[in-house]
Motif scaffolding. Sequence first.
Motif: not given
Length: 259
Positions: A37-42, A70-73, A139, A147
């Motif tokens: 998967r691709t994490p929701a972290v930029t 930026t943690n969007n997880e 995670d 990233v």
Amino acid sequence: MARFAFLSLALFSVQALIGGTLAADTAEKAEASFEARTPAVTAQAAFPASEIFGVKLVNGHPTQALVTFTNNEASPVTVNFIGGTLSTLDEESTLVRNLTATRYGVDIPAGEKESLSYTFATEMHPQDLRLSLASVISDSEGGFFTVYAHNGTVSVVEPETSIFDPQIIFLYFFLLACFGGVAYFFYTVWIAPYFPQKRKSAKPEGSKKSSGASKAEAPADSPAVSSATTYNAEWIPAHHINRPEARKVKGSSRSKSRA
């Protein structure tokens, strides 16, 4: 290319701190999680002291990169390492140098931001390269993923020199002393022998005698001698000045006649 860069960064970082066998297992987990998967972290890197006229890496001086995550997880994530690479600008993008990976272990809660400082230094020939900064993040389930924070062109430059630098001043004095020594040697060997040498003028004999006579007469004219020989004779009695003549003794004449 991204997969290869991630695996090399993960292997390098984990091998340096954990060990060979465990590093291989961790790299395999990282590869599997990366493919899953691709994490929701930029992440975004900024260079506070180097972005005025483009990012410049000054040799011998540390370059600071401020990486903002930026943690969007829905769960917290952990920033484990930050590292980077320098590569050429051509299509093949040949690797030139790996930058030192720094360990952090900073947790970022869900929906939050965190800024971390990453510092590195270079000692290379001045040139334009591609700088890639990446981070290894895990995670809550134990999965690893990468990233990228920066991927752009940078310039490797030499530090600016000042005329008031002690090393530069010493270099100027050394070069000046060398130039003066060479110039003096050239003058004494090639120039001085062609100039006419000055001869000492011989003094005439008359001048030597006159100088000797003047030195001999000098004591008579000195104030001490004149004060001793000159006096006022008016107050001295006449019989002291005119000494009486010696009287002839008659006995002496008679003794001569008898003889």
